[in-house]
Design an enzyme around this catalytic site. Structure first.
Site, mmCIF file in Angstrom:
data_model
loop_
_atom_site.group_PDB
_atom_site.id
_atom_site.type_symbol
_atom_site.label_atom_id
_atom_site.label_comp_id
_atom_site.label_asym_id
_atom_site.label_seq_id
_atom_site.Cartn_x
_atom_site.Cartn_y
_atom_site.Cartn_z
ATOM 1 C CB CYS A 78 -0.040 9.050 -2.367
ATOM 2 S SG CYS A 78 0.482 10.617 -1.681
ATOM 3 C CG HIS A 168 3.945 7.952 -4.710
ATOM 4 N ND1 HIS A 168 2.806 8.064 -5.461
ATOM 5 C CD2 HIS A 168 3.962 9.027 -3.897
ATOM 6 C CE1 HIS A 168 2.158 9.160 -5.126
ATOM 7 N NE2 HIS A 168 2.837 9.771 -4.172
ATOM 8 C CD GLU A 170 2.893 4.973 -7.447
ATOM 9 O OE1 GLU A 170 3.009 4.195 -6.479
ATOM 10 O OE2 GLU A 170 2.424 6.130 -7.344
#
Ligand code: GLN
Length: 187
Positions: A78, A168, A170
């Site tokens: 991002c 994302h 994560e």
């Protein structure tokens, strides 16, 4: 040893991913943390303008740019994609500028501030992608491989030792993109 940039944004979630995968990491906040011996670096999501200014203030922008240009494996998510982009179509800043793409910031507009989509990711399969005020890639040079698209927009790319996603990984509990980075780009 992976260096996780921890000046601003969602770095802790990347650290959890790396821990799950058994990879060693250290946080990079200041110039003296960016040492030799790193096998790769991660640029987290957050606010790219804030991150870029902090990198500059810390004297990290130029040394990290040189290291990436010299082949240091990097994974940006991002805001990390924005920092890596050679050109931004709606922002005059260029930060590292090593990834030969044009990126549009906050590209999905206000109504799609954040959303989730299951998208096919090259070499991985369907991935639960979480987008938050996300950018997308408007133009990718021929040397840039598209790894994923969403609604016809490029949202994951690889250019040799550089990997970047508009979303994302994560923020999910799916480690496969991090695993891909460690396997294909770092080792
Ligand atoms: N909108 C942010 C920017 O332009 C990126 C958003 C994110 O990293 N989740 O920097």
């Amino acid at each position: 040893m992976i260096g996780v940039f921890a000046l601003q944004g969602a770095f802790y979630e990347h650290e959890k991913m790396l821990a799950t995968l058994g990879a060693s990491y250290k946080e990079i906040r200041r110039r003296e943390h960016f040492t030799d011996g790193l096998d790769g670096i991660i640029l987290p999501g957050g606010e790219s303008t804030v991150q870029g200014k902090l990198l500059r203030e810390e004297g990290l922008l130029d040394p990290v740019k040189e290291a990436i240009a010299g082949g240091l494996p990097v994974f940006g998510t991002c805001a990390g994609l924005i920092l890596l982009a050679k050109t931004l179509s709606n922002d005059e800043n260029v930060w590292f500028g090593t990834l030969n793409v044009t990126v549009r910031r906050n590209a999905y507009g206000r109504q799609l501030g954040s959303f989730r989509a299951d998208i096919p990711f090259e070499g991985i399969g369907n991935f639960p992608a979480v987008f938050i005020r996300a950018p997308y890639v408007e133009r990718a040079a021929p040397e840039v491989q598209t790894l994923a698209a969403c609604g016809g927009k490029i949202v994951a790319v690889r250019q040799g030792h550089m990997l970047a996603t508009a979303f994302h990984p994560e923020l999910t509990d799916d480690v496969r993109v991090h695993e891909y980075f460690l396997r294909e780009l770092v080792s």
